[in-house]
Design a protein around this motif. Structure first.
Motif, PDB file in Angstrom:
ATOM      1  N   PHE A 286       0.536  -1.145   0.432  1.00 24.34           N
ATOM      2  CA  PHE A 286       0.070   0.191   0.369  1.00 24.34           C
ATOM      3  C   PHE A 286       0.703   1.278  -0.448  1.00 24.34           C
ATOM      4  CE2 PHE A 286      -3.447   2.807   0.676  1.00 24.34           C
ATOM      5  CZ  PHE A 286      -2.622   3.226   2.210  1.00 24.34           C
ATOM      6  N   ASP A 287       0.730   2.092  -1.658  1.00 24.86           N
ATOM      7  CA  ASP A 287       1.635   3.421  -1.470  1.00 24.86           C
ATOM      8  C   ASP A 287       1.192   4.896  -1.597  1.00 24.86           C
ATOM      9  OD1 ASP A 287       2.850   5.820  -2.325  1.00 24.86           O
ATOM     10  OD2 ASP A 287       4.293   4.050  -3.675  1.00 24.86           O
ATOM     11  N   PRO A 288       0.318   5.273  -0.037  1.00 20.30           N
ATOM     12  CA  PRO A 288      -0.461   6.296  -0.436  1.00 20.30           C
ATOM     13  C   PRO A 288       0.245   7.090  -1.366  1.00 20.30           C
ATOM     14  CG  PRO A 288       0.064   5.259   1.987  1.00 20.30           C
ATOM     15  CD  PRO A 288       1.104   4.942   1.524  1.00 20.30           C
ATOM     16  N   GLN A 289       1.077   7.206  -1.478  1.00 17.75           N
ATOM     17  CA  GLN A 289       1.622   8.703  -2.405  1.00 17.75           C
ATOM     18  C   GLN A 289       1.465   8.005  -4.160  1.00 17.75           C
ATOM     19  OE1 GLN A 289       3.024  11.713  -1.625  1.00 17.75           O
ATOM     20  NE2 GLN A 289       1.980  10.934   0.393  1.00 17.75           N
ATOM     21  N   ASP A 290       1.204   6.526  -4.526  1.00 13.06           N
ATOM     22  CA  ASP A 290       1.084   6.385  -5.440  1.00 13.06           C
ATOM     23  C   ASP A 290      -0.110   6.283  -5.978  1.00 13.06           C
ATOM     24  OD1 ASP A 290       1.390   4.370  -8.233  1.00 13.06           O
ATOM     25  OD2 ASP A 290       0.421   3.170  -6.715  1.00 13.06           O
ATOM     26  N   VAL A 291      -1.501   5.834  -4.248  1.00 15.73           N
ATOM     27  CA  VAL A 291      -2.856   6.360  -4.633  1.00 15.73           C
ATOM     28  C   VAL A 291      -3.359   7.726  -4.959  1.00 15.73           C
ATOM     29  CG1 VAL A 291      -5.211   6.285  -3.481  1.00 15.73           C
ATOM     30  CG2 VAL A 291      -3.220   4.471  -3.256  1.00 15.73           C
ATOM     31  N   LEU A 292      -3.050   8.524  -4.645  1.00 15.45           N
ATOM     32  CA  LEU A 292      -2.594  10.092  -4.924  1.00 15.45           C
ATOM     33  C   LEU A 292      -2.681  10.174  -6.204  1.00 15.45           C
ATOM     34  CD1 LEU A 292      -2.121  11.859  -1.683  1.00 15.45           C
ATOM     35  CD2 LEU A 292      -3.920  11.600  -2.518  1.00 15.45           C
ATOM     36  N   ARG A 293      -1.691  10.130  -6.342  1.00 16.19           N
ATOM     37  CA  ARG A 293      -1.015  10.081  -8.116  1.00 16.19           C
ATOM     38  C   ARG A 293      -2.145   9.679  -8.568  1.00 16.19           C
ATOM     39  NH1 ARG A 293       0.665   7.830 -12.081  1.00 16.19           N
ATOM     40  NH2 ARG A 293       1.037   5.606 -10.784  1.00 16.19           N
ATOM     41  N   GLN A 294      -2.542   8.738  -8.962  1.00 20.20           N
ATOM     42  CA  GLN A 294      -2.917   8.138 -10.247  1.00 20.20           C
ATOM     43  C   GLN A 294      -4.830   8.811  -9.406  1.00 20.20           C
ATOM     44  OE1 GLN A 294      -4.763   3.078  -9.256  1.00 20.20           O
ATOM     45  NE2 GLN A 294      -2.373   3.485  -8.635  1.00 20.20           N
ATOM     46  N   ALA A 295      -5.039   9.561  -8.569  1.00 14.93           N
ATOM     47  CA  ALA A 295      -6.385  10.149  -8.620  1.00 14.93           C
ATOM     48  C   ALA A 295      -6.181  11.371  -9.206  1.00 14.93           C
ATOM     49  CB  ALA A 295      -6.747  10.500  -6.550  1.00 14.93           C
ATOM     50  N   GLN A 296      -4.787  11.905  -9.237  1.00 19.63           N
ATOM     51  CA  GLN A 296      -4.723  12.673  -9.671  1.00 19.63           C
ATOM     52  C   GLN A 296      -4.691  12.922 -11.182  1.00 19.63           C
ATOM     53  OE1 GLN A 296      -0.527  13.636  -7.830  1.00 19.63           O
ATOM     54  NE2 GLN A 296      -2.346  14.958  -5.824  1.00 19.63           N
ATOM     55  N   ASP A 297      -4.221  12.143 -11.609  1.00 22.77           N
ATOM     56  CA  ASP A 297      -4.202  11.423 -12.762  1.00 22.77           C
ATOM     57  C   ASP A 297      -5.656  11.573 -13.697  1.00 22.77           C
ATOM     58  OD1 ASP A 297      -1.820  11.508 -13.002  1.00 22.77           O
ATOM     59  OD2 ASP A 297      -0.989   9.779 -13.161  1.00 22.77           O
ATOM     60  N   SER A 298      -6.271  10.553 -12.818  1.00 21.65           N
ATOM     61  CA  SER A 298      -8.460  10.667 -12.837  1.00 21.65           C
ATOM     62  C   SER A 298      -8.639  12.005 -12.839  1.00 21.65           C
ATOM     63  CB  SER A 298      -8.575   9.304 -11.768  1.00 21.65           C
ATOM     64  OG  SER A 298      -9.829   9.589 -12.616  1.00 21.65           O
ATOM     65  N   ALA A 299      -8.403  13.273 -11.776  1.00 22.04           N
ATOM     66  CA  ALA A 299      -9.034  14.145 -11.523  1.00 22.04           C
ATOM     67  C   ALA A 299      -9.149  15.000 -13.253  1.00 22.04           C
ATOM     68  CB  ALA A 299      -8.776  14.883 -10.165  1.00 22.04           C
ATOM     69  N   GLU A 300      -7.257  14.675 -13.758  1.00 22.56           N
ATOM     70  CA  GLU A 300      -7.558  15.492 -14.610  1.00 22.56           C
ATOM     71  C   GLU A 300      -8.042  15.193 -16.023  1.00 22.56           C
ATOM     72  OE1 GLU A 300      -5.509  18.491 -17.094  1.00 22.56           O
ATOM     73  OE2 GLU A 300      -6.331  18.510 -15.215  1.00 22.56           O
ATOM     74  N   ARG A 301      -8.275  13.398 -16.076  1.00 22.24           N
ATOM     75  CA  ARG A 301      -8.865  13.211 -17.245  1.00 22.24           C
ATOM     76  C   ARG A 301     -10.510  13.677 -17.055  1.00 22.24           C
ATOM     77  NH1 ARG A 301      -5.538   8.496 -16.311  1.00 22.24           N
ATOM     78  NH2 ARG A 301      -7.195   7.393 -15.094  1.00 22.24           N
ATOM     79  N   TRP A 302     -11.423  13.434 -15.613  1.00 20.26           N
ATOM     80  CA  TRP A 302     -12.534  13.952 -16.132  1.00 20.26           C
ATOM     81  C   TRP A 302     -12.868  15.525 -15.991  1.00 20.26           C
ATOM     82  CZ3 TRP A 302     -16.593  11.291 -15.474  1.00 20.26           C
ATOM     83  CH2 TRP A 302     -16.665  10.202 -14.797  1.00 20.26           C
ATOM     84  N   ARG A 303     -11.431  16.440 -15.532  1.00 18.42           N
ATOM     85  CA  ARG A 303     -11.582  17.588 -16.015  1.00 18.42           C
ATOM     86  C   ARG A 303     -11.769  18.199 -17.484  1.00 18.42           C
ATOM     87  NH1 ARG A 303      -8.692  21.648 -17.123  1.00 18.42           N
ATOM     88  NH2 ARG A 303      -6.831  20.805 -17.629  1.00 18.42           N
ATOM     89  N   THR A 304     -10.897  17.134 -18.020  1.00 21.41           N
ATOM     90  CA  THR A 304     -10.484  17.205 -19.867  1.00 21.41           C
ATOM     91  C   THR A 304     -11.722  16.480 -19.953  1.00 21.41           C
ATOM     92  OG1 THR A 304      -8.746  15.267 -19.557  1.00 21.41           O
ATOM     93  CG2 THR A 304      -8.432  17.836 -18.602  1.00 21.41           C
ATOM     94  N   GLY A 305     -12.154  15.489 -19.840  1.00 18.52           N
ATOM     95  CA  GLY A 305     -13.270  14.660 -21.088  1.00 18.52           C
ATOM     96  C   GLY A 305     -12.903  13.858 -21.166  1.00 18.52           C
ATOM     97  N   SER A 306     -12.054  13.449 -20.581  1.00 22.10           N
ATOM     98  CA  SER A 306     -11.057  12.306 -21.215  1.00 22.10           C
ATOM     99  C   SER A 306     -11.096  10.908 -20.497  1.00 22.10           C
ATOM    100  CB  SER A 306      -9.846  13.102 -21.432  1.00 22.10           C
ATOM    101  OG  SER A 306      -9.543  13.014 -20.814  1.00 22.10           O
ATOM    102  N   SER A 307     -12.445  10.753 -19.825  1.00 21.34           N
ATOM    103  CA  SER A 307     -11.729  10.272 -18.710  1.00 21.34           C
ATOM    104  C   SER A 307     -12.208   8.443 -19.449  1.00 21.34           C
ATOM    105  CB  SER A 307     -13.535   9.755 -17.857  1.00 21.34           C
ATOM    106  OG  SER A 307     -14.775   9.892 -18.161  1.00 21.34           O
TER     107      SER A 307
END
Length: 480
Positions: A63-84
């Protein structure tokens, strides 16, 4: 050490009215699409939940919290740009440690040195990443997956989210606790004799051991399947929607027709249902288990389904042959280890599989044939029915430190008489909680259906989930 999260009464309402870690995959998907939540907010809440409970539960191997947050940030950016990548981009999910993740060691629960490090992902891992889910990490399992508990030479003891004194069930031990504790909505386990469904029954979960070949594996083997552990049937259906896709890397994958994954409850009235209360082998079910399963069957009958008693269709000889075959297979693995390394394997596993040293080649073949006999008996027995209802296991959760429900290594498999036939036959089998013992231990109902009819089976499970009384319904928000 005991750490608890804030408790709150169960309540309905908007996603903001409950802890973000408690939200379903559908709720998260809707909130992301509406912009009322971001994957980062959810990841932070799930990480906090894990930090609260993990010192006690021990559900994660990696379990790597920093990696989890990195994935979540990438996902948030995809949702923001309409590319989920999918409707479930950013939804948290854990993966059992024996399912390959590129670059992450796969010790399979053992303390052996230099565990294999996969160069690539398993098909399940790839499907989840392609959908954009946030992979929380790898959940624990017991040595070689051959225990129905969370006891491991590498991890120590994983514990139930309901009560740390109780077993997680196994071998998808960490996955079961992660699901029950609210480490996000989606969790992937594997099952060769009950290893998804046993954590399901002992931790009050909705699970599915899919039809053979429906979910592609990186290490296919007779009876093995990968599937969901979740708090609700709806979340189990979401995970199946993501991972139940053919992949040429699994040579056992079958060309099933497309399925419509949904938690819309099926109408039970047209169903012909079998009720099996005697497995024909192993331990007899406890009275509380029988009463809970019979009450569930009565609900189906009251709704118009035809319910008939199904006599036992496998026997002690079949179960013994399978157990001895597994012992011999595991002894072959043990025999390849250096003497010093054998001492690192859990002593219970060594004692269990060492009996395989004395099994002759001809007896091994006879034991292997018990798989075919079990398969044939199961196929013939359940063919007339739409659904078979039964207990998942004969007993409720046992002490966490105990490797198996029956501590004697000579009597290890007496608890899988209801579950293992469907591994060998390839039928799908789901679980839904159907009651509690007098001291609060969950009791699961197993529902088995026709091969390739997994989506419809989940819809039947969803009907029961909605129809069951409050007294049989887990109050997840009351868990510490």
């Amino acid at each position: 050490m005991t750490e608890t999260a804030n408790q709150s009464p169960q309540q309905e309402g908007t996603p903001r009215s409950r802890g973000l870690h408690d939200l379903s995959a559908a709720e998260l998907s809707s909130a992301y699409a509406a912009g009322t939540l971001t994957p980062v907010e959810v990841a932070e809440a799930v990480i906090e939940r894990i930090r609260e409970r993990e010192p006690e539960l021990n559900a994660f191997y990696r379990f790597d919290p920093q990696d989890v947050l990195r994935q979540a940030q990438d996902s948030a950016e995809r949702w923001r740009t309409g590319s989920s990548r999918s409707a479930y981009d950013g939804v948290p999910c854990s993966i059992k440690e024996n399912i390959s993740r590129a670059g992450i060691p796969k010790p399979s629960g053992t303390a052996l040195p230099d565990p294999p490090v996969p160069a690539g992902n398993a098909p399940v891992t790839d499907r989840l990443l392609e959908a954009g889910v946030v992979v929380l990490g790898s959940t624990t399992m017991p040595d070689w997956g051959m225990l129905s508990s969370g006891v491991s030479s590498l991890h120590g003891v994983s514990r139930s989210a309901w009560n740390p004194a109780w077993t997680t069930g196994g071998s998808s031990a960490g996955a079961g606790s992660a699901a029950a504790a609210g480490y996000g909505p989606l969790h992937v386990g594997t099952d060769i004799g009950g290893s998804i469904r046993l954590p399901g029954t002992w931790q009050g979960l909705a699970t599915l051991k899919p039809s053979a070949g429906l979910v592609p594996l990186d290490a296919p083997y007779t009876g093995r399947a990968a599937g969901p552990l979740a708090r609700t049937v709806a979340d189990a259906a979401v995970l199946m929607e993501l991972v139940a896709r053919p992949d040429p890397r699994d040579y056992t994958t079958r060309p099933f027709p497309p399925q419509q994954w949904s938690a819309e409850p099926a109408d039970p009235a047209p169903l012909r249902i079998a009720l099996q209360l005697d497995a024909g082998c192993g331990e007899a079910p406890d009275a509380e288990v029988l009463a809970a399963v019979q009450a569930a069957a009565a609900l189906f009958e009251q709704a118009g389904a035809v319910v008939e008693i199904l006599a036992p269709f496998i026997d002690e000889d079949m179960l013994h042959g399978l157990d001895e075959f597994w012992r011999t297979r595991s002894y072959a693995d043990l025999e390849e280890l250096e003497p010093a390394h054998r001492e690192l394997v859990l002593d219970y596993i060594v004692r269990w599989c060492s009996r395989g040293a004395d099994v002759s080649g001809s007896q091994t073949i006879r034991n292997f044939h018990s798989i075919g006999r079990m398969q044939q008996a199961t196929v013939l027995a359940v063919a007339p029915y739409d659904v078979v209802l039964s207990p998942v296991a004969p007993m409720a959760a046992f002490p966490a430190e105990q490797p198996m429900p029956l501590p004697d290594p000579e009597r290890t498999m007496g608890h899988i008489g209801f579950t293992v036939p469907y591994n060998m036959s390839g039928h799908p089998a789901a679980t839904v909680n159907c009651g509690f013992t007098a001291n609060g231990r969950p009791i699961g109902l197993q529902l088995a259906g026709a091969v390739g009819n997994d989506a419809e089976l989940l819809r039947v499970a969803a009907w029961y989930e909605a129809a069951r009384p409050v007294s049989s319904t887990p109050n997840w928000t009351a868990l510490a």
